[in-house]
Scaffold this active site. Structure first.
Site, PDB file in Angstrom:
ATOM      1  N   SER A   1      31.985  46.256  41.684  1.00  0.00           N
ATOM      2  CA  SER A   1      31.931  47.700  41.452  1.00  0.00           C
ATOM      3  C   SER A   1      32.904  48.388  42.390  1.00  0.00           C
ATOM      4  O   SER A   1      33.549  47.740  43.224  1.00  0.00           O
ATOM      5  CB  SER A   1      30.520  48.223  41.690  1.00  0.00           C
ATOM      6  OG  SER A   1      30.272  48.251  43.094  1.00  0.00           O
ATOM      7  N   LYS A   2      32.956  49.700  42.288  1.00  0.00           N
ATOM      8  CA  LYS A   2      33.898  50.475  43.100  1.00  0.00           C
ATOM      9  C   LYS A   2      33.704  50.239  44.597  1.00  0.00           C
ATOM     10  O   LYS A   2      34.631  50.407  45.374  1.00  0.00           O
ATOM     11  CB  LYS A   2      33.725  51.972  42.800  1.00  0.00           C
ATOM     12  CG  LYS A   2      34.284  52.360  41.445  1.00  0.00           C
ATOM     13  CD  LYS A   2      34.766  53.808  41.440  1.00  0.00           C
ATOM     14  CE  LYS A   2      35.249  54.223  40.074  1.00  0.00           C
ATOM     15  NZ  LYS A   2      34.151  54.697  39.211  1.00  0.00           N
TER      16      LYS A   2
END
Ligand code: GLU
Ligand code: ZN
Length: 493
Positions: A254-255
């Site tokens: 994820s980010k």
């Protein structure tokens, strides 16, 4: 039967690493089987689908050179390939299911369903979801609701008994009791929009998909989809759910881990070949040894059997390594044209660049080539060549544990040596700089570092003598004298 596979993203956000891995696996599998690779846009959720995301999908696949044989923009025998253009098809098939008694209209109001949810939550009831209230309405009751003008949703009649099994190439058989399947999910909404499940199954069938390769998060939908195929009387395609892509910490990528949008990788200057190669190695390997594959090789050797059952780990450092290798495999001329947009964006050169600028770029490329991880690194690495950088602050010019006095002495001593650049050999000059260090009991870095920082403004730069040659002796001398002046003034304080 020839292989037909599809990549079926929902254009609700930017294409990310996990998505393109699914696309690549489908694409390479199709190629290795002389099959067909289809792109299908699953935009049934119109409120979340955006034009920007759709454009990003096309741009990303183009950039990675993933060409689809059938799909939007190119067409094909099973089109349209954008689900929002196929609503009539879904409505027709939903009506067929109602006709055959496999699905039924539900007239429950939003309000009733909301109350139901509340009651279930309050009672902490094990019964979750729809209570099948409309499953057995008589023809007369239905007619009544229709008469009142209530637009129904269409729900699948999930069998109350038995169980459903589907086979996954990687996971084996996955069985679920029908009782545990979502009780009668909506297939068609009251406004005539299909849900994901209905559109997905109908399209996979009508498009002749033989293998469904998609993210593992779709496994829970598997039994429901199989029930739908059975309700229609259609053959079930082969399933191959792809293990997740994780960060190095074992969490879903994820980010938090870094960029995940492919667009950002492109902007930073990752090469499409490097990203394709590396992403293909996340959760797939040929023999556990060979790491470099051209696209043509992957198109030949990709097989489902070699997909790892364990989640794949996306390692940003490893990608940097791949990218560096691919950068170094470029010819100087190719690399020059890849770097030019970054130099232009930084304002270092004009686009198209002048003959003088081009000369400078061509001279610089072989020198930065060895050190680039991503193309955009070139900006900070060569700023000193294109801009009249300010004199670095004093503490930046001082090697660890080295006084201002010593550093001034050192720099003064190096000037006559550096002036010889081009006349004497590099080895000779290096020797002479080294002896400036030894005479003063300094490490070699105590001499090289202040020169490097004074001339390039940075502790990391291309090799020192090369940098000086590119910059020119005249400017180099100005920067060295300036550094000496700054340091000397500092001494007086
Ligand atoms: N539209 C789904 C997605 O965005 C596709 C799932 C599938 O491939 O069946 O992932
Ligand atoms: Zn109902």
């Amino acid at each position: 039967m020839s292989v037909r596979v599809r990549y079926a993203p929902s254009p609700t956000g930017l294409q990310h690493i996990g998505g393109v891995r699914t696309a690549l696996f489908n694409y390479f599998f199709a190629r290795s089987q002389q099959g067909t690779f289809i792109l299908r846009v699953e935009d049934t959720d119109q409120s979340r689908s955006t034009d920007e995301a759709l454009q990003d999908l096309y741009d990303t696949l183009h950039w990675l050179n993933i060409r689809w044989d059938e799909g939007p923009l190119v067409g094909g025998p099973c089109g349209p390939y954008i689900q929002s253009q196929r609503f009539e098809i879904y409505q027709k098939y939903a009506a067929e299911l109602v006709e055959s008694g496999k699905a039924y209209p539900c007239y429950c109001s939003e309000e009733r369903l909301a109350n139901l949810r509340e009651e279930q939550a309050a009672a902490k009831s094990k019964e979750q979801g729809y209570d099948r209230h409309c499953r057995n309405l008589s023809a007369q009751q239905r007619a009544e609701f229709e008469h009142q003008g209530i637009k129904p949703v269409i729900r699948l009649k999930v069998p109350l008994e038995g169980s459903t099994t589907f086979h996954d190439v990687l996971m084996g058989d996955i069985t679920r009791k029908n009782r545990d399947v979502n009780p009668d999910p909506v297939l068609l909404k009251s406004d005539g929009f299909p849900t994901y499940h209905l559109a997905n199954v109908i399209d996979d069938h009508l498009m002749g998909i033989t293998h469904i390769m998609r993210a593992q998060e779709w496994i829970p939908s598997g039994p429901l989809h199989v029930l739908l195929y059975e309700a229609f009387g259609w053959d079930v395609p082969q399933y191959c759910h792809l293990p997740m892509v994780m960060g190095k910490d074992g969490q879903k990528l994820s980010k938090r881990h870094g960029s995940t949008a492919v667009r950002e990788f492109k902007e930073k200057g990752y090469l499409p070949e490097a990203l394709t190669n590396y992403v293909s190695m996340v959760g797939w390997s040929y023999d556990g040894v060979k790491e470099f594959f051209t696209r043509e090789e992957l198109e030949q050797v990709f097989t489902l059997e070699k997909i790892n059952k364990a989640p794949g780990v996306f390692d940003y450092k490893k990608l940097d390594w791949y990218n560096g290798m691919y950068i170094r495999a470029k010819s100087d001329a190719e690399l020059a044209s890849l770097l030019t947009p970054y130099l232009a964006k930084a304002g270092f050169v004009t686009e198209p660049c002048s003959a003088r600028q081009q000369e400078r770029i061509d001279a610089m490329v072989p020198i930065v080539k060895e050190r680039l991880k991503v193309l955009s690194d070139v900006v900070e690495m060569t700023r000193f060549l294109f801009e009249d950088i300010a004199c670095p602050p004093v503490d930046q010019m001082l090697p660890k544990n080295q006084t201002v006095e010593t550093t001034v002495q050192v720099l003064n001593a190096t000037i006559p040596v550096i002036k010889e650049l081009g006349k004497a050999s590099d080895e000779d000059l290096e020797q002479r700089l080294a002896s400036i260090a030894t005479e003063r009991n300094l490490k070699i870095n105590g001499v090289f570092m202040p020169i490097r920082v004074a001339v390039t403004g940075s502790t990391v730069s291309p090799p020192l003598f090369d940098s000086i040659r590119l910059l020119g002796l005249e400017t180099t001398m100005i920067r060295l004298e300036r550094a000496i002046t700054t340091l000397t003034q500092h001494m007086g304080k």
